[in-house]
Design an enzyme around this catalytic site. Structure first.
Site, PDB file in Angstrom:
ATOM      1  N   GLU A   1       0.872  -1.165   0.000  1.00 61.84           N
ATOM      2  CA  GLU A   1       0.000   0.000   0.000  1.00 61.84           C
ATOM      3  C   GLU A   1       0.909   1.215   0.000  1.00 61.84           C
ATOM      4  OE1 GLU A   1      -3.456   0.768   2.893  1.00 61.84           O
ATOM      5  OE2 GLU A   1      -2.839  -1.302   3.239  1.00 61.84           O
TER       6      GLU A   1
ATOM      7  N   ARG B   1       4.513 -13.420   9.563  1.00 60.56           N
ATOM      8  CA  ARG B   1       5.208 -12.158   9.338  1.00 60.56           C
ATOM      9  C   ARG B   1       6.499 -12.124  10.144  1.00 60.56           C
ATOM     10  NH1 ARG B   1       1.474  -8.591   9.123  1.00 60.56           N
ATOM     11  NH2 ARG B   1       2.700  -6.737   9.471  1.00 60.56           N
TER      12      ARG B   1
ATOM     13  N   LYS C   1       3.679   0.241  11.310  1.00 62.46           N
ATOM     14  CA  LYS C   1       3.666   1.548  10.646  1.00 62.46           C
ATOM     15  C   LYS C   1       3.285   2.656  11.621  1.00 62.46           C
ATOM     16  CE  LYS C   1       2.677   0.232   5.896  1.00 62.46           C
ATOM     17  NZ  LYS C   1       1.613   0.026   4.906  1.00 62.46           N
TER      18      LYS C   1
END
Ligand code: ATP
Ligand code: MG
Length: 631
Positions: free
Chosen positions: A70, A301, A311
C-alpha cells in the site's frame, strides 16, 4: 526525508544484473542448507508447493507472484522478507514477480511513497520489468464486475448506517443477522449502485455488499462490503471516482486479472482466504475470469527484536522526532538500512536464513547483524581509524622523516592489493590501547611493555606526559628498526599486542556517527519487557508468547497489553564523535563501505559525506556485544 535518498543507486553493487539475482536464487534452491527442516529456520514451505505445482502442471509451468504494498509508508525489514520471498521464488523458477501498488484508499496514499517503495525494491536487487501495476488500473473492470454481481443477485446496496452495519454483523461467537435491505430487487440495486457512482449520495449513505451468508462462522463471509462512497481525490484517478472498492474484493480480482499463480501474504489473511476464493470462483463460473485461478498462501510475518515494525509506531518515532527522519540509520526502514550501510545482499541472506513458516516467532536482531557482518567481511576493504585518539611519540624516529608502510586492503583477498600508510614520528593511537597500570592479561602499551604497530615496527613504551589534572596526554616510545613488518627480522621477537595507528601529520579529521540498536530491550513496549535488557530473545522464553501478541500491534486492544514502547528507547543509540581516519577515506564515494580495523564496519554517509568534510556511519561492530553484556 532528504531528496538524495531517492536518487538512483550510485554504486555498482546496488544495481544488480537480473541474471545474477536469479542465479543466486537458483543456487539456493539447488543446495540444501543446514537448518533446512520443517522447523522453519532456513526452510521455505512455499518452495515445495511451487515445485509440486510445476510437477503437476497446475499452471503449465508458469510462476507469477506479486508484491502488493500500500503506498502509505516506507518499507521495512518485514516488507523485505516478503519482497525476497516473492521476487526470489519467481526468479528461481524462471517466473515473474509483479510490483502492484494496492492503492484503494485515496485518503492515505501518496506518490512520494510509491517512488520510495519502487526504489527500495530495486535497491534490494529486484526488477519487475514491465510488470508495474496499480489496483487503481482495474477500477473500471472492478466496477463492471460489481454490476455483474448485482445482476446475478450476488450483491446488494445496503443503506444501513455504520452503527447498524456493525450491530447486524454479529461477533466471533454470534452469527450476524440480515438487514432490511438484503432483499432489494436487482433493478433497485443496479439503480442505486449507478447513482452511488454518479455521486448522488453523501459519504456513508450506502455501501455495496456481497450477498453470501450472514450466519457464516467466518465473519469475513457475512456479506462483506465491497464498495463505499468516498468523495475524495485519488492520486492517480483524480476525481473520476467517488466510490472505492475495498481490499478483499480488489486484491483477489487484481491477482486473477494479472494471471498470478501464487498469491503470498501474511497469516492475518488466512481467514480472508474463503472470501478470496468465493469472489474469483463466482467470476470464473460466470466466464468473467480465466482459469486456472490464483491461490492464496499465508506465511508468518517477520518480528524482529530491538525494533518495532508497526507503521503506526514508526510514524510516531519520526513524527515526534525520536529519530532523524525515515532514513535515520537506526530505523528498520529500508531507506534507514541503506543509510546505515547495510547491504542488499546481506538483507537477502538474512531473509533466506530466517526461512518461511506458518507459525509466529521472533527473529533476533543479531541474525540480521550477522548476515551483514558476513557480507561486509567478505567485501569491505580495510582501513585504519582512531576513534578516541591519544598522541604517541616515537622518540628515536627522526622528526622530519616519513616512510611508506604497506597495508593489505583485505587480509583474505590479496587481489585487492595494498595501500600506503605513511609512518612518522608522531602518531595517533586509541586511548584504550595504553594503560598506565595495566590489568592482568593486558597486551597493549603500558610503561615498559612492547606492542606492534600494525604494518610497521615493534615499539616499547618509555613514559608519558600528563596535564595538570594528572591525565595522560602523550605516550612516549622507542621503535626497533629491525622489526619492520614484511622484512626478515620482523618475526624474530613475538609480541601479543597489535595496534592500529595513524600518522598525526597525515590523518584527516572526520565526523563519525556511532549507531547502536534503537531500543535497549528485545520487545519494546512489552508489559514485562522491563529488566530483560541484554537477554537474548531465546533466553527470554516466557516473554515470547506475550510479545508475539504485541507484535500484531495494529489491532485495537494492543494498547491495553503494552507499556509505552518509547520508554524502551536506547539513549545510547547514537553518539557523534570526531575521529581520525586515513587520508584516502576523504575521497570515498557516498555509500562506500569499509572495515575500520578492530572497530567494525563503517559507511560514508549517503547524504552528508563530502571530501572536505568526511562523515562515516557505524554500520555494525565486528562482534555482537549485546548477547554478552547486560546494559
Ligand atoms: P498496513 O497495515 O498499512 O496494511 P502492512 O505492513 O501490511 O501495513 P503493506 O504495504 O500492506 O503494509 O504490505 C505489503 C506486503 O508486505 C504485504 O503483502 C504484507 O503482508 C507484507 N508485510 C508487511 N509487513 C510484513 C512483515 N512484518 N513480515 C512479512 N511481510 C510483511
Ligand atoms: Mg497490508
Amino acid at each position: 526525508m532528504n531528496k538524495a535518498t531517492h536518487a538512483a543507486p550510485q554504486n555498482a553493487e546496488a544495481v544488480l544484473d537480473p541474471a545474477e539475482i536469479s542465479a543466486e536464487h537458483a543456487a539456493r534452491r539447488a543446495e540444501p542448507r543446514p537448518g533446512d527442516d520443517a522447523s522453519g529456520a532456513g526452510s521455505n514451505f512455499l518452495r515445495a508447493i511451487i515445485a509440486e505445482d510445476n510437477a503437476a502442471g497446475t499452471y503449465g509451468g508458469r510462476v507469477v507472484t506479486r508484491f502488493p504494498p500500500e503506498p502509505n509508508g516506507y518499507l521495512h525489514y518485514g516488507h523485505a522478507k516478503s519482497i525476497v520471498l516473492n521476487f526470489g521464488l519467481a526468479a528461481e523458477n524462471g517466473g515473474t514477480c509483479h510490483l502492484r501498488f494496492d492503492d484503494t484508499n485515496p485518503l492515505k496514499e501518496d506518490v512520494e511513497y510509491e517512488d520510495s517503495i519502487a526504489a527500495a525494491v530495486r535497491w534490494l536487487g529486484y526488477d519487475w520489468g514491465t510488470h508495474r501495476y496499480h489496483a487503481s488500473d482495474y477500477y473500471d473492470v472492478l466496477y463492471e464486475f460489481a454490476e455483474w454481481f448485482v445482476a446475478q443477485g450476488l450483491a446488494y446496496v445496503d443503506s444501513q448506517s455504520a452503527e447498524e452495519l456493525r450491530a447486524t454483523r454479529g461477533t466471533l461467537t454470534q452469527p450476524g443477522v440480515a438487514g432490511p435491505y438484503r432483499d432489494r430487487s436487482v433493478a433497485e440495486n443496479l439503480d442505486l449502485l449507478r447513482r452511488m457512482r454518479a455521486g448522488e449520495f453523501r459519504d456513508g449513505a450506502h455501501v455495496l455488499r456481497l450477498r453470501i451468508d450472514m450466519a457464516s462462522p467466518n465473519i469475513n463471509m457475512r456479506d462483506p462490503v465491497i464498495y463505499r462512497i468516498r468523495h475524495a481525490r485519488h492520486h492517480r484517478t483524480g476525481d473520476k471516482w467517488c466510490i472505492y472498492p475495498l481490499y478483499d474484493y480488489t486484491h483477489c480480482i487484481s491477482d486473477a486479472l494479472e494471471r498470478v499463480t501464487h498469491s503470498i501474504c501474511t497469516l492475518e489473511f488466512q481467514d480472508h482466504r474463503p472470501l478470496y476464493d468465493w469472489v474469483i470462483e463466482r467470476l470464473a463460473e460466470g466466464g468473467r475470469l480465466e482459469r486456472p485461478l490464483p491461490r492464496q498462501y499465508e506465511f508468518a510475518r517477520l518480528n524482529l527484536t530491538y525494533v518495532v515494525l508497526s507503521k503506526r509506531k514508526l510514524l510516531r518515532l519520526v513524527g515526534e522526532a525520536h529519530v532523524d527522519g525515515w532514513d535515520d540509520p537506526r530505523m528498520p526502514t529500508l531507506v534507514g538500512a541503506r543509510r546505515r550501510g547495510f547491504t542488499p545482499a546481506g538483507v537477502r541472506t538474512f531473509a533466506e536464513r530466517i526461512g518461511v513458516s506458518k507459525s509466529d516467532s521472533w527473529i533476533e536482531m543479531s541474525v540480521l547483524e550477522d548476515a551483514m557482518r558476513d557480507d561486509l567481511n567478505a567485501h569491505a576493504p580495510r582501513r585504519m581509524a582512531v576513534l578516541d585518539p591519544i598522541r604517541l611519540v616515537i622518540d628515536n624516529y627522526p622528526a622530519d622523516a616519513s616512510e611508506d608502510c604497506l597495508a593489505p586492503n583485505h587480509p583474505q583477498r590479496p587481489e585487492l592489493g595494498r595501500r600506503v600508510v605513511p609512518l612518522t614520528r608522531e602518531l595517533w593511537i586509541e586511548r584504550d590501547d595504553f594503560a598506565e597500570s595495566p590489568p592482568k592479561g593486558y597486551f597493549r602499551l603500558s610503561p615498559g611493555a612492547e606492542a606492534r604497530l600494525r604494518y610497521a615496527y615493534i615499539v616499547r613504551c618509555t613514559g608519558v606526559e600528563k596535564d595538570a589534572a594528572g591525565n595522560v596526554t602523550v605516550v612516549h616510545c622507542t621503535y626497533d628498526p629491525a622489526t619492520r613488518s614484511g622484512t626478515a627480522g620482523a618475526d624474530a621477537r613475538k609480541v601479543k599486542g597489535n595496534l592500529h595507528w595513524l600518522s598525526a601529520a597525515h590523518a584527516v579529521a572526520a565526523e563519525i556517527r556511532l549507531y547502536d540498536r534503537l531500543f535497549r530491550v528485545p520487545f519494546p513496549g512489552a508489559r514485562d519487557g522491563q529488566g530483560v535488557g541484554g537477554e537474548t530473545a531465546g533466553s527470554a522464553e516466557p516473554l515470547l508468547r506475550h510479545a508475539v501478541a504485541v507484535a500484531g500491534d495494529d489491532d485495537e486492544d494492543a494498547d491495553e497489553r503494552e507499556r509505552n514502547f518509547l520508554d524502551d528507547l536506547n539513549p545510547a543509540s547514537k553518539r557523534v564523535i570526531t575521529a581520525f581516519i586515513e587520508p584516502s577515506l576523504g575521497n570515498a564515494a557516498p555509500e562506500e563501505r569499509f572495515q575500520f580495523e578492530r572497530h567494525g564496519y563503517f559507511v560514508a554517509d549517503l547524504v552528508d559525506h563530502r571530501a572536505d568534510r568526511p562523515v562515516f556511519n557505524r554500520t555494525v561492530t565486528l562482534r555482537d556485544s549485546w548477547s554478552k553484556a547486560p546494559r
